[in-house]
Design a protein around this motif. Structure first.
Motif, PDB file in Angstrom:
ATOM      1  N   GLU A  14       0.605  -1.507   0.053  1.00 23.10           N
ATOM      2  CA  GLU A  14      -0.317  -0.030   0.239  1.00 23.10           C
ATOM      3  C   GLU A  14       0.892   1.586  -0.340  1.00 23.10           C
ATOM      4  O   GLU A  14       0.043   2.473  -0.737  1.00 23.10           O
ATOM      5  CB  GLU A  14      -1.215   0.034   1.229  1.00 23.10           C
ATOM      6  N   GLN A 130      -9.503  11.190  -1.361  1.00 26.77           N
ATOM      7  CA  GLN A 130      -8.888   9.873  -2.098  1.00 26.77           C
ATOM      8  C   GLN A 130      -7.861   9.674  -0.474  1.00 26.77           C
ATOM      9  O   GLN A 130      -7.664   8.066  -0.609  1.00 26.77           O
ATOM     10  CB  GLN A 130      -8.227  10.294  -3.620  1.00 26.77           C
ATOM     11  N   ALA A 133      -8.659   7.104   2.806  1.00 23.79           N
ATOM     12  CA  ALA A 133      -8.254   4.960   3.015  1.00 23.79           C
ATOM     13  C   ALA A 133      -6.556   4.881   3.512  1.00 23.79           C
ATOM     14  O   ALA A 133      -6.667   4.525   4.536  1.00 23.79           O
ATOM     15  CB  ALA A 133      -8.141   4.620   1.454  1.00 23.79           C
ATOM     16  N   SER A 146     -17.813  12.163   1.211  1.00 22.76           N
ATOM     17  CA  SER A 146     -17.744  12.261  -0.042  1.00 22.76           C
ATOM     18  C   SER A 146     -18.933  12.509  -0.860  1.00 22.76           C
ATOM     19  O   SER A 146     -19.996  12.788   0.863  1.00 22.76           O
ATOM     20  CB  SER A 146     -17.482  10.761  -0.944  1.00 22.76           C
ATOM     21  N   SER A 149     -20.180   9.501  -3.517  1.00 27.18           N
ATOM     22  CA  SER A 149     -20.258   8.266  -3.677  1.00 27.18           C
ATOM     23  C   SER A 149     -20.841   8.203  -2.057  1.00 27.18           C
ATOM     24  O   SER A 149     -19.868   8.800  -1.459  1.00 27.18           O
ATOM     25  CB  SER A 149     -20.091   7.087  -4.553  1.00 27.18           C
ATOM     26  N   VAL A 151     -19.568   5.458  -1.124  1.00 28.90           N
ATOM     27  CA  VAL A 151     -17.809   4.385  -1.306  1.00 28.90           C
ATOM     28  C   VAL A 151     -16.787   5.350  -1.376  1.00 28.90           C
ATOM     29  O   VAL A 151     -16.787   5.879  -3.485  1.00 28.90           O
ATOM     30  CB  VAL A 151     -17.739   3.096  -2.373  1.00 28.90           C
ATOM     31  N   THR A 155     -11.122   3.642  -1.274  1.00 28.16           N
ATOM     32  CA  THR A 155     -12.149   2.560  -0.183  1.00 28.16           C
ATOM     33  C   THR A 155     -11.814   0.753  -0.504  1.00 28.16           C
ATOM     34  O   THR A 155     -12.690   0.330   0.418  1.00 28.16           O
ATOM     35  CB  THR A 155     -12.622   3.279   0.606  1.00 28.16           C
ATOM     36  N   GLU A 156     -11.606   0.601  -1.876  1.00 28.59           N
ATOM     37  CA  GLU A 156     -12.454  -0.683  -2.135  1.00 28.59           C
ATOM     38  C   GLU A 156     -11.245  -1.986  -1.304  1.00 28.59           C
ATOM     39  O   GLU A 156     -10.221  -1.380  -0.855  1.00 28.59           O
ATOM     40  CB  GLU A 156     -11.788  -0.886  -2.988  1.00 28.59           C
ATOM     41  N   GLY A 157     -11.950  -3.089  -0.799  1.00 27.88           N
ATOM     42  CA  GLY A 157     -11.406  -3.664   0.263  1.00 27.88           C
ATOM     43  C   GLY A 157     -11.710  -3.482   1.566  1.00 27.88           C
ATOM     44  O   GLY A 157     -10.932  -3.817   2.389  1.00 27.88           O
ATOM     45  N   ARG A 160     -16.988  -0.606   5.181  1.00 24.53           N
ATOM     46  CA  ARG A 160     -17.480   0.561   5.007  1.00 24.53           C
ATOM     47  C   ARG A 160     -18.803   1.059   5.845  1.00 24.53           C
ATOM     48  O   ARG A 160     -19.547  -0.264   5.418  1.00 24.53           O
ATOM     49  CB  ARG A 160     -17.527   0.986   3.730  1.00 24.53           C
TER      50      ARG A 160
END
Length: 298
Positions: A14, A130, A133, A146, A149, A151, A155-157, A160
């Protein structure tokens, strides 16, 4: 394989360097370098390789990093069941996030936890959407927002949880001609003097939508992060602004009016790494934050 090795590989993927991981985990790069060497000996293969000034994972390193959240989440679930067996969640939960979101939610959460064995550590931070995360590396729950959205970008993974949908109102000096209207449209406000937020911060998205709706461009006179400072400048007659409804108090020279005709609300969202989200104490605080959000909207 030691779970700490898996987590280090995940963090390296990351963040890209031992120095960056050291800064977020409060360790030294030399200690992390030793940990990488130990992990490679245990795995019997190379797990990282140079990539300019950064490090990238080998295929074997990627394989192990992919398992970090899964293994950590399983361990957290076991710990959670043990806490439940003891009778109640215990421990410290680290909460970080945007000041206005924390202002709206946290006072009620502290009160609701007063008879529990859970304590909170709180850090406020105001970031571009952004960037939230990345903050999960150093907190159990990150309160982000946000405008596009529920999401937030990147932040995928992550785990939430939506705490609140909050309108953004137009803040006006009391006595401004627009205060005579119950609601405002893009064409009503596009030519006003604006006080905005830094570019790429969520609130700036609404100014872009106003511009798109009217075919004009809004260039704020000032850009700043702190909502209280923005509110004080609006009240002093230095311009108009967008401010969150539930944490902005009209009065003392300030009036709020809803904005119609463009999307003008934000999602306030909790972000957690999957393993931390499994902790009983973190689940309790997350639920209390959800309840605090419901209480605000009645």
């Amino acid at each position: 394989m030691d779970i700490r090795h898996l987590e280090l590989l995940r963090d390296l993927r990351e963040q890209g360097s031992l120095a960056a991981v050291a800064a977020t985990t409060h360790r030294t790069p030399s200690a992390l370098s030793q940990q990488v060497r130990t992990a490679q000996r245990a795995a019997g293969t190379r797990l990282v390789e140079p990539d300019g000034r950064r490090l990238r994972l080998t295929e074997a390193g990627e394989l192990l990093a992919d398992g970090a959240d899964e293994v950590a989440a399983a361990l957290a679930r076991v710990d959670s069941r043990l806490e439940e067996h003891r009778g109640q969640p215990i421990g410290t939960v680290r909460v970080a996030g945007l000041p206005s979101g924390l202002t709206a939610l946290l006072p009620g959460v502290f009160a609701s936890l007063s008879d529990s064995s859970v304590t909170l550590e709180v850090t406020d931070m105001d970031l571009a959407e952004q960037d939230y995360a990345g903050a999960v590396a150093d907190a159990d729950i990150v309160v982000a927002h946000s405008l596009t959205s529920d999401v937030p970008a990147g932040t995928e993974g992550l785990g939430r949880t939506v705490f609140l949908r909050e309108p953004l109102d137009v803040a006006l000096p009391q006595g401004h001609p627009l205060t005579e209207r119950a609601a405002l449209r893009p064409r009503d406000v596009v030519d006003e003097t604006w006080i905005g937020v830094p570019e790429h911060f969520p609130f700036d998205t609404v100014l872009q939508r106003i511009g798109d709706a009217t075919g004009r461009t809004i260039t704020p006179r000032l850009r700043m992060r702190d909502n209280q400072l923005i509110a004080a400048l609006v009240a002093a007659g230095e311009g108009i602004a967008l401010l969150p409804r539930f944490t902005t108090r009209p009065g003392d020279g300030l009036a709020l009016r809803p904005l119609t005709g463009v999307h003008s609300e934000r999602w306030i969202v909790g972000l957690s790494r999957p393993d931390r989200a499994e902790r009983a104490a973190v689940r309790l605080v997350t639920q209390r934050l959800v309840e605090a959000g419901r209480a605000l909207i009645g």
